[in-house]
Structures are given as structure tokens and as C-alpha cells.
Scaffold this motif. Structure first.
Motif, PDB file in Angstrom:
ATOM      1  N   GLY A 270       0.801  -1.213   0.000  1.00 47.38           N
ATOM      2  CA  GLY A 270       0.000   0.000   0.000  1.00 47.38           C
ATOM      3  C   GLY A 270       0.838   1.269   0.000  1.00 47.38           C
ATOM      4  O   GLY A 270       0.426   2.286   0.545  1.00 47.38           O
ATOM      5  N   THR A 271       2.044   1.209  -0.589  1.00 46.86           N
ATOM      6  CA  THR A 271       2.924   2.376  -0.618  1.00 46.86           C
ATOM      7  C   THR A 271       3.237   2.766  -2.042  1.00 46.86           C
ATOM      8  O   THR A 271       3.169   1.949  -2.960  1.00 46.86           O
TER       9      THR A 271
ATOM     10  N   ILE B 293      -5.111   1.948  -5.347  1.00 50.57           N
ATOM     11  CA  ILE B 293      -4.940   0.509  -5.112  1.00 50.57           C
ATOM     12  C   ILE B 293      -6.075  -0.273  -5.774  1.00 50.57           C
ATOM     13  O   ILE B 293      -5.856  -1.289  -6.452  1.00 50.57           O
ATOM     14  N   GLN B 294      -7.327   0.191  -5.599  1.00 57.75           N
ATOM     15  CA  GLN B 294      -8.464  -0.497  -6.214  1.00 57.75           C
ATOM     16  C   GLN B 294      -8.347  -0.486  -7.741  1.00 57.75           C
ATOM     17  O   GLN B 294      -8.684  -1.462  -8.410  1.00 57.75           O
ATOM     18  N   TYR B 295      -7.867   0.625  -8.264  1.00 57.68           N
ATOM     19  CA  TYR B 295      -7.721   0.761  -9.717  1.00 57.68           C
ATOM     20  C   TYR B 295      -6.742  -0.281 -10.244  1.00 57.68           C
ATOM     21  O   TYR B 295      -7.027  -1.008 -11.196  1.00 57.68           O
ATOM     22  N   LEU B 296      -5.540  -0.359  -9.614  1.00 56.42           N
ATOM     23  CA  LEU B 296      -4.524  -1.312 -10.084  1.00 56.42           C
ATOM     24  C   LEU B 296      -4.965  -2.752  -9.836  1.00 56.42           C
ATOM     25  O   LEU B 296      -4.717  -3.644 -10.647  1.00 56.42           O
ATOM     26  N   THR B 297      -5.638  -2.973  -8.716  1.00 56.84           N
ATOM     27  CA  THR B 297      -6.107  -4.330  -8.414  1.00 56.84           C
ATOM     28  C   THR B 297      -7.121  -4.786  -9.455  1.00 56.84           C
ATOM     29  O   THR B 297      -7.096  -5.935  -9.919  1.00 56.84           O
TER      30      THR B 297
ATOM     31  N   GLN C  12      -0.096  -5.787  -9.446  1.00 59.54           N
ATOM     32  CA  GLN C  12       0.359  -5.739  -8.075  1.00 59.54           C
ATOM     33  C   GLN C  12       1.527  -4.772  -7.890  1.00 59.54           C
ATOM     34  O   GLN C  12       1.821  -4.355  -6.777  1.00 59.54           O
ATOM     35  N   SER C  13       2.222  -4.486  -8.955  1.00 60.07           N
ATOM     36  CA  SER C  13       3.330  -3.536  -8.884  1.00 60.07           C
ATOM     37  C   SER C  13       3.431  -2.817 -10.218  1.00 60.07           C
ATOM     38  O   SER C  13       3.178  -3.391 -11.269  1.00 60.07           O
ATOM     39  N   SER C  14       3.789  -1.531 -10.137  1.00 62.39           N
ATOM     40  CA  SER C  14       3.877  -0.749 -11.369  1.00 62.39           C
ATOM     41  C   SER C  14       5.005   0.256 -11.257  1.00 62.39           C
ATOM     42  O   SER C  14       5.381   0.684 -10.158  1.00 62.39           O
TER      43      SER C  14
ATOM     44  N   LEU D 156     -15.457   7.103  -8.821  1.00 58.40           N
ATOM     45  CA  LEU D 156     -14.990   5.893  -8.163  1.00 58.40           C
ATOM     46  C   LEU D 156     -14.150   5.087  -9.136  1.00 58.40           C
ATOM     47  O   LEU D 156     -14.345   5.154 -10.347  1.00 58.40           O
ATOM     48  N   PRO D 157     -13.152   4.352  -8.626  1.00 53.06           N
ATOM     49  CA  PRO D 157     -12.334   3.545  -9.530  1.00 53.06           C
ATOM     50  C   PRO D 157     -13.170   2.463 -10.220  1.00 53.06           C
ATOM     51  O   PRO D 157     -14.093   1.895  -9.641  1.00 53.06           O
TER      52      PRO D 157
END
Length: 913
Positions: free
Chosen positions: A111-112, A142-146, A151-153, A370-371
Motif C-alpha cells: 500500500g505504498t 490501489i483499487q484501480y490497479l487491483t 500488483q506492482s507498477s 470511483l475507480p
């Protein structure tokens, strides 16, 4: 993704240079941007070993499209060709991409987000070393990437520098983003981030080259069109205007066009044409009065590009002529020979339909609040859109209107291309020099020392020490263990690499830290433990280190003034480690610098504490002095008012006794005089012919007038004594010496008594007009209050009102007063029957806002020296607010007068149960 630095891993540098070399060669070999971007994302995905690498390009409305993509074994869905709305990337983030060339590294699991700017956004100077700042990531991100399966970008901005004229500043635009996605947590090394940044810089060069290529192709097509049109226009023996018009319409992708010759009125047409209605159907549109008036506004060289003719106000009269045609836009090019108007050429363009592929359903009229939870392809169809005229099309139209300037124009275009090439070469050399310089920079002990001494904040200094030391040692955890007397110590700050547990605030058992060990550390002992499983440690110490997952550690003391202050400790958690002498020396030097910095911070904190205490003491003394002065002034004023009340009461008493004597005897004197007059009438009736001596005296004293005037004189004396008794009674009531306590009184009586005392100031005089008093009294019950103090309030406010009206009362012989000086007095009862509302207003000069803010401050006055003490309104405010639990407010405006609003309870609060 997280950002780490590994100083030992130098082997892959050659591979990195090969990667950069391959991408550079690809840019040089190919002139097609799409081929370069496709090769770039393939090379980057292979280099980073991530699941997806994309190139995202921004559109003019800040939305964007994925134009290049490389995916590994379909682990993540394809986004190629999909559009994303502008709100997906906040405006603040886009600005930071440009101003500081900020890169972002996101780790969804922790979450960073790590933010790494290349340069200072305020000064524009590049940072001498890589920096990264971690913070908690927004939950929406976080919701957008999930939802995307990421998981990492890693995101690196791609900027584009617009061509600039000599002397102009460089203007960079955000062209797009180079993005790496991975479906699993992924660590980004420092050298990887640097290589990705270098690749983004090379892509920026490729974009510039592609833009130059596009410009060159556009210029070539432009010149070809101009050559073809010019050939047709200059064919002998006749000029092929019709064929030239058709060539121009084709070049502009139009559906029609027309050329109007002014001197002959002849029109050449091609394709779709407007048709005027009714009586003008046989008239050319160029001959319509509206069109002629509009063309008259043009200057040589002007071109009018209309995207949607139905939205153009100046064409609303002529719009009906186009309704039967598919024409939607038009380009109007006036034809001038120097200053002579030769005619006009018009090109017509239709509306068009388009389709946009969105990553997930998108409403272009609303912001995405909202995402999204789905990025499934969604098609948006846009019907009947008006196509805008591009700048190059307008430029082509201008060139066609004066083809004889083509040679000069071509020369300017050539010089512009040469200037762009020169600027591009200069930028490449500057970037190459910056890359070589960045490779030569090192992070030594001097840089760390300057960093930890850059602040005098104690906690910030400690945190800076561990944050700077951990990357230098490439350790898993670096902390400072501060000793706290007999209670042992605790970890005060730490810096962790990876997912290792935090030890912040943890205390080591006292048996693990005996006095003998403290003395050794105080003498400068350094302890390097390469493997806690094999080194000689007591069971307590080994168990403690194993509980916090330490496999090797390095301990250096921090001594201040020959006393052990704490320990600077480096932990290796993932494996044992052989600590090198250089690493031990480095940590020792950093501990010495840390001791100096900590001592400076402590001295600074002590000085700040002493300064705060001194300032607090001075503030207390100043406040006490102010309160003393205010109390003294109030006591003096109270004593003055008490003395004045006693004086007024005494004067009223002394005057009252003789006045009562005169008033009591006047009635008897009146009766005696009436009896004497009746006697004289009887004498005159019975003795109509008195003696000569009596007649003479009657004539001398004018007996008839005396008998008529004497009763009037007695009546006047009666009125005068009544007036004197009324004034004495008012003075006595105003002083209220017998009413010092809280009791029920008639407020109107107090106001009237005050007005009576001030009557001499209200009346007109030789050089002053009178002041009109307008009263609006409501029917009031008797009010429970301190009567004497309320009379003092009335006296202060009314006296100030009279002073405020003094200037407007002065009689000017040469001018006539525009308004009469007036004071309004109004009383009423509040709706809930609990409060008395009193308003006293005047039409004087008024006050500004600054004076109103201080009007109730003690000793504040706007009057000249000797006319006011500045205590009247301050004491009045205290009487109303403190003594009567009421409120007092001043409303004033320059030129419109002043109004005081007073509100007190009808019944005193102390009597309310």
C-alpha cells in the motif's frame, strides 16, 4: 514495486548499456515512431522481466491511448488501442510529471508509493542524486490497479519539447508515459530505474525525430499540392481555375468548394454548394450583403476557419443556405493582390462519425468519481462531429492565396527545420553530458554528513541518519538504539528495506545489555557479528536477535561528551553477512557525525525552550501591566463619576430648598394680588372721581396696564419655578445616589433626564444649528438594572453622538446644509419578551472598519487631545456586557452615520431561578 540500491551488483551494467545501445540503434535505423515504440516496449519488458510494458500517449483533452504494448505469456490482458479518460490520471500528477519529471513506483501489497523526482520543480535544477520519498498510496489507486490485475507498477513520464525560436525559453509538454505492470510484487533496482529513465529520454528523442519526419512529410505534401495548383494556375494560354479548385478541394479532403472573382462576379464551383432561398436563389452567396460586410473585415493574409457553421453567429442569416447540403465546416481564404481585393476561395467540409474504444464503460460528460472494476472494451460512437481545421491546413490555404511567396516560405521552412535539427543535436549533447556526469557522481560520507546537518530538528535528524546510512550499507534494517538511564533503552528511529518487521520502540532486555558492555561501548568498542548462529553470544542476546529476524549485525556506539548516548546498528536479516573493514569505518565515521548533529540539535532545543520561556514571561508581564493600567483608569473614571454624582446631588439639594420656598409662596402672593386688584376695582366703582393727587399717580404708574400685567408676571414666575424644580429633579434622578443597587426603573425616564442635562448642547446657537431628537419609544415595563450606571451609558453614547454631529452643525453663510443633524432613539421589547432592545443612531460622518474594531478598547479615541480620554465607550461596554449580561454593538459606515445597538435582559439574571 519498491526502489532499492545494490552497490555490489555491478555485473549487469554491460547488459544495460547493450540494451540502451540497441534501442538507440533502433531509433537511428527506423524513421517510423510506431516501430520504435514497439521495439522499445519489447526490449523493456524483456529487461525488467515484467508481465506488461506499455507506452501511453496523451490526447489534447488529457485522455490517453495505449499505442504500444508488450505482454509476457498473456499474464495480463491486452490494453493496446484502448483509451483511458483524463480523470484516471489527476491533474496534480500530470503537473509533477512535467515540472519535476517525477517517477512513481507502486507496491499494491504494501500500500505504498515511491515518488522519485529528477529535478526541483521550483528551481528547475536537477538533483545531484537519485531521491525517493515513500508515502501511503491512495485507496482508489490501489483499487484501480487491483481491478487491472496489477500488483506492482513503474511509471516514467515521456516529455516532448516544442520547437522554439531563438531567445525563447524551453517549453516541455507531457507527451505520454512509459509504464511497467507486473501481476506479482516486484522490486525495482536503482540501476533499473536509471536505465528506464534513459530509455524514456531516448524515446523523447525518437518522438522529436518522428515529429520532424511528420513535419517534413506534411511539408512535402504541401509543396506537392502547391506545385500542382501552381502548374494549373500558370498553364498557358489559359489558367485552369476550375481544375485548380478541384485540386484544392481534394487536397483538403473537402466535399465542395468555390472561387468567386470580384471584378467579374464569376464563380467557379466544385462539389456540394450552398443555395440561397426565395428571391436570392439565383444570387451568388458572395454577393449577399451579410457575406460582403463580413469579407470587408478581413485584412490581407487573413484566413477564416469555421469548424461548425451552424454555431457561428455571423453566419446565422446564411446558415439556411447550407441546410440542404452535408456541408458543416468551411475555410474562407480572401484573395488579395497587395491591398486589392481580388476575390475569395471557400472550401467545404462535411461532418464525420467516429468510434472510440474505451477501457471500461466511460461517461464523457461526468467525471469518474470511483475507480472502475472492469476494463472490458467499451465502444463509444460519436455521430455528426464537426471536424476542426488543422493549423497546417490553414497555413496551406494562406500559401495558396499568394503562391508567389512560395519561395520565401520554403526558405523559412528550411531554416526552421535547420533550427530544430540544431536544437535537437544540442539537447542530445546536453543529455549525454548529464548521463556521463551522473555516472561519475558517488554517494560518499560528505554527502551524508551534509544531509544530516541540514536540519536542527532532533527527530528529523535521527531519521535522516538511518535513512541515509541504510542505502550506503545496503542493509536490511538500520536503527538507532537510544539509552534511557536505568530503564535501559529503546529503538527511536529505523529504516527498513523490504518487508522485514518493524522494531520501532522495542526495548532490549536488561540482562542482554550489562554494565560491562556499556563501558566497552563508551570506550569506542565496535562489534561486528557476521552470523548470530555461530558467533559467541549469550543466550539472551541471541534469542533477542532471532526474534527480530536478524542474522548479522554491526553495532557502533554514539558517544556525546564522553558518555554513551546510544548505538547505531545495521541489521542483515535475509542472510549472514561478512562486514567489511570499509563498511565498519564508514559506519564509525557516520556515528561520529551523528553525535555532532545530535548534540547540536539538543543545544538548539535548549535554546528554543529558553527563548519560549522568556517570551512567555515577557507576555505575562506585559499583560499584567496592561490590566493594571486599565484597572487604574477605570477606578479614576469611577471616582470621577462618583464625585460628579455627589456634586450634582449636592447642587440639586442646595437649589431645591430656596426654589421650594419661592414655589410655595407664589400661590399665596397670587391670591394676595388678586384680592388687592378686587379692592382697587371696588374703590374705582364707588369713588369714580378721586383726588387730583391720586389721578396723577394713576397716570404715572399706568394703573390699567399694571392691573392687567401683574397676574401675567406672577404666572411667568410660576412657570419658571416649575422649570427649575424639573431640572433639579432630573439632576437628582441622573445622579441616582439613592439607586446604586439593582432595582426596577423606568428606562425612558433615564433617557429623558440625560437629554434634559444635555439640552444646552442640543439647542441652536450663533454658529451652530440645533440637533433634532427623534424618539420611538415602545411601551416598556420597568427594567431591572443599575440605574446610575445605565444613565452613565446614555450620557456617553449621546455625548459622542453630539460630538460626531458637531462638524455638520456649523453654519456656513455661503452654503446651505444638505441634511439636518439628527439623533434617533428607539426602544422595543424582543419577541420572546425577555430582552430590551435600545438603538441610538446619528447621521454624522461615520467610522471606517479599523476604528470600529477598536471603538470599545480602553484609551482608544479619535478626538483631539483634551476632548476625550477613550474610556467612555469602554466603560459603557463593560456596564452593558459585564454588569447586565447584555450586548453592545456598533454599526457605522463612512458618510452614513453611526448606530449603537444595546440589548439587556428585562430581568437581571441573578434573580432568575
Amino acid at each position: 514495486m519498491e526502489f532499492i540500491y545494490n552497490s555490489n551488483d555491478l555485473q549487469p551494467i554491460l547488459n544495460h548499456e547493450n540494451l540502451l545501445h540497441r534501442i538507440t540503434n533502433q531509433i537511428r535505423r527506423s524513421l517510423e515512431l510506431q516501430e520504435i515504440l514497439a521495439a522499445t516496449v519489447d526490449e523493456m519488458r524483456s529487461f525488467l522481466a515484467t508481465d506488461r510494458v506499455i507506452v501511453y500517449r496523451f490526447d489534447a483533452d488529457n485522455s490517453g491511448e495505449v499505442i504500444a504494448e508488450s505482454i509476457h505469456e498473456q499474464r495480463l490482458p491486452s490494453l493496446l488501442g484502448l483509451h483511458f479518460p483524463a480523470d484516471d490520471i489527476p491533474q496534480k500528477a500530470r503537473e509533477l510529471f512535467i515540472s519535476s519529471r517525477q517517477r512513481s513506483i507502486v507496491d499494491v501489497a504494501s500500500g505504498t508509493i515511491g515518488l522519485s523526482p529528477l529535478k526541483n520543480s521550483e528551481t528547475g535544477q536537477y538533483f545531484p542524486k537519485e531521491q525517493i520519498y515513500y508515502r501511503e498510496i491512495d485507496p482508489c489507486h490501489i483499487q484501480y490497479l487491483t481491478a487491472m490485475g496489477v500488483q506492482s507498477s513503474l511509471v516514467v513520464p515521456i516529455l516532448h519539447q516544442e520547437p522554439r525560436e531563438q531567445g525563447e525559453s524551453v517549453k516541455r509538454q507531457l507527451w505520454g508515459l512509459l509504464v511497467s505492470h507486473h501481476s506479482q510484487p516486484r522490486t525495482i533496482l536503482k540501476r533499473e530505474l536509471k536505465i528506464v529513465q534513459q530509455v524514456a529520454d531516448q524515446v523523447m528523442i525518437a518522438i522529436a525525430q518522428s515529429n520532424l519526419l511528420t513535419e517534413a512529410r506534411t511539408q512535402r505534401e504541401r509543396e506537392t499540392t502547391i506545385n500542382r495548383v501552381t502548374t494549373l494556375l500558370h498553364q498557358l494560354p489559359t489558367i485552369q481555375l476550375q481544375e485548380a479548385l478541384e485540386e484544392v478541394v481534394t487536397a483538403f479532403n473537402g466535399i465542395g468548394g468555390r472561387i468567386y472573382i470580384n471584378h467579374s462576379g464569376k464563380t467557379y464551383i466544385s462539389g456540394e454548394q450552398p443555395q440561397l432561398l426565395h428571391d436570392l436563389e439565383n444570387t451568388s452567396i458572395e454577393e449577399h450583403p451579410v457575406w460582403r460586410n463580413w469579407i470587408a473585415e478581413f485584412n490581407p493574409g487573413d484566413t477564416w476557419a469555421v469548424t461548425d457553421l451552424y454555431k457561428e453567429q455571423r453566419l446565422r442569416v446564411l446558415a439556411a443556405a447550407f441546410q440542404s447540403t452535408p456541408i458543416r465546416g468551411l475555410l474562407v481564404i480572401p484573395l488579395y493582390d497587395h491591398q486589392n481585393f481580388m476575390g475569395v476561395m471557400s472550401i467545404f467540409r462535411p461532418a464525420f462519425d467516429s468510434e472510440i474504444l474505451w477501457a471500461g464503460r466511460h461517461d464523457s460528460n461526468q467525471r469518474q468519481r470511483l475507480p472502475r472494476f472492469s476494463f472490458k472494451l467499451w465502444r463509444e460512437e460519436r455521430k455528426g462531429q464537426a471536424q476542426q481545421w488543422k493549423p497546417e491546413e490553414i497555413s496551406l490555404g494562406q500559401a495558396l492565396s499568394a503562391h508567389f511567396s512560395m519561395a520565401i516560405h520554403q526558405q523559412q521552412m528550411y531554416e526552421q527545420v535547420q533550427g530544430l535539427n540544431t536544437n535537437l543535436e544540442s539537447r542530445v549533447q546536453e543529455q549525454t553530458a548529464e548521463i556521463e556526469k551522473s555516472l561519475r557522481l558517488t554517494k560518499g560520507i560528505k554527502q551524508v554528513t551534509e544531509q544530516i546537518r541540514s536540519t536542527l530538528d532532533f527527530q528529523a535528524t535521527l531519521q535522516t541518519i538511518v535513512s541515509q546510512v541504510r542505502p550506503l550499507l545496503n542493509a536490511d534494517r538500520v536503527l538507532i538504539y537510544q539509552l534511557m538511564g536505568e530503564s535501559g533503552g529503546a529503538v527511536t528511529v529505523e529504516d527498513i528495506n523490504g518487508q522485514w518487521p518493524s522494531v520501532l520502540g522495542i526495548k532490549a532486555p536488561l540482562e542482554c545489555f550489562p554494565d560491562e558492555v556499556s563501558r566497552l561501548y563508551c570506550r569506542g568498542r565496535v562489534r561486528a557479528i557476521n552470523n548470530i548462529a555461530t558467533d559467541s553470544l549469550n543466550d539472551c542476546n541471541r534469542e533477542f536477535l532471532q526474534n527480530i529476524q536478524v542474522q548479522a549485525n554491526l553495532i557502533v556506539p554514539i558517544n556525546i561528551s564522553e558518555e554513551l548516548w546510544g548505538l547505531l546498528i545495521a541489521h542483515q536479516c535475509h542472510a549472514p553477512r561478512n562486514w567489511q573493514d570499509t563498511e565498519i569505518d564508514l559506519l564509525q565515521q557516520l556515528a561520529d557525525q551523528a553525535a555532532i548533529a545530535i548534540q547540536q540539535c539538543k543545544l538548539y532545543e535548549q535554546s528554543c525552550t529558553a527563548e519560549i520561556q522568556a517570551k512567555a514571561k515577557a507576555t505575562q508581564l506585559e499583560q499584567a501591566l496592561s490590566e493594571l493600567r486599565e484597572t487604574q483608569a477605570k477606578l479614576i473614571q469611577a471616582e470621577k463619576m462618583s464625585s460628579l454624582g455627589q456634586l450634582v446631588a449636592g447642587v440639586a439639594h442646595e437649589i431645591n430648598n430656596p426654589v421650594n420656598f419661592i414655589y410655595g409662596n407664589l400661590s399665596h402672593a397670587n391670591d394676595y394680588i388678586k384680592q388687592l386688584l378686587e379692592l382697587l376695582n371696588l374703590y374705582n366703582l364707588h369713588y369714580p372721581d378721586p383726588e387730583h393727587q391720586i389721578n396723577s399717580l394713576i397716570e404715572v404708574i399706568d394703573l390699567d396696564f399694571l392691573m392687567e400685567d401683574l397676574p401675567k408676571t406672577i404666572s411667568s414666575m410660576q412657570i419658571g419655578t416649575d422649570r427649575i424644580r424639573s431640572i433639579v429633579l432630573s439632576l437628582r434622578n441622573f445622579s441616582r445616589l439613592d439607586e446604586a443597587e439593582n432595582k426596577l426603573v423606568d428606562i425612558h425616564e433615564g433617557i429623558e433626564n440625560t437629554l434634559l442635562i444635555l439640552q444646552h448642547r442640543l439647542k441652536a446657537s450663533a454658529n451652530l444649528t440645533n440637533i433634532e431628537i427623534i424618539k420611538d419609544y415602545a411601551k416598556l415595563p420597568r427594567i431591572e438594572c443599575f440605574a446610575g450606571q445605565m444613565n452613565q451609558v446614555f450620557m456617553n453614547i449621546l455625548s459622542n453622538a453630539i460630538d460626531a454631529l458637531e462638524e455638520s452643525r456649523i453654519i456656513d453663510q455661503g452654503a446651505k446644509s444638505l441634511s439636518n443633524p439628527t439623533i434617533w432613539i428607539s426602544t422595543q421589547i424582543a419577541i420572546d419578551q425577555s430582552m430590551l432592545l435600545l438603538r441610538i443612531a446619528d447621521n454624522g460622518m461615520g467610522m471606517n472598519q479599523e476604528v470600529q474594531k477598536r471603538i470599545f478598547d480602553p484609551f482608544f479615541t479619535t478626538k483631539t487631545v483634551g476632548k476625550g480620554t477613550g474610556l467612555g465607550l469602554a466603560i459603557s461596554y463593560q456596564i452593558i456586557v459585564d454588569k447586565h449580561s447584555g450586548s453592545m454593538e456598533c454599526i457605522s459606515e463612512i458618510g452614513k452615520g453611526t448606530e449603537f445597538l444595546i440589548e439587556i435582559p428585562i430581568k437581571h439574571s441573578s434573580n432568575i431561578i
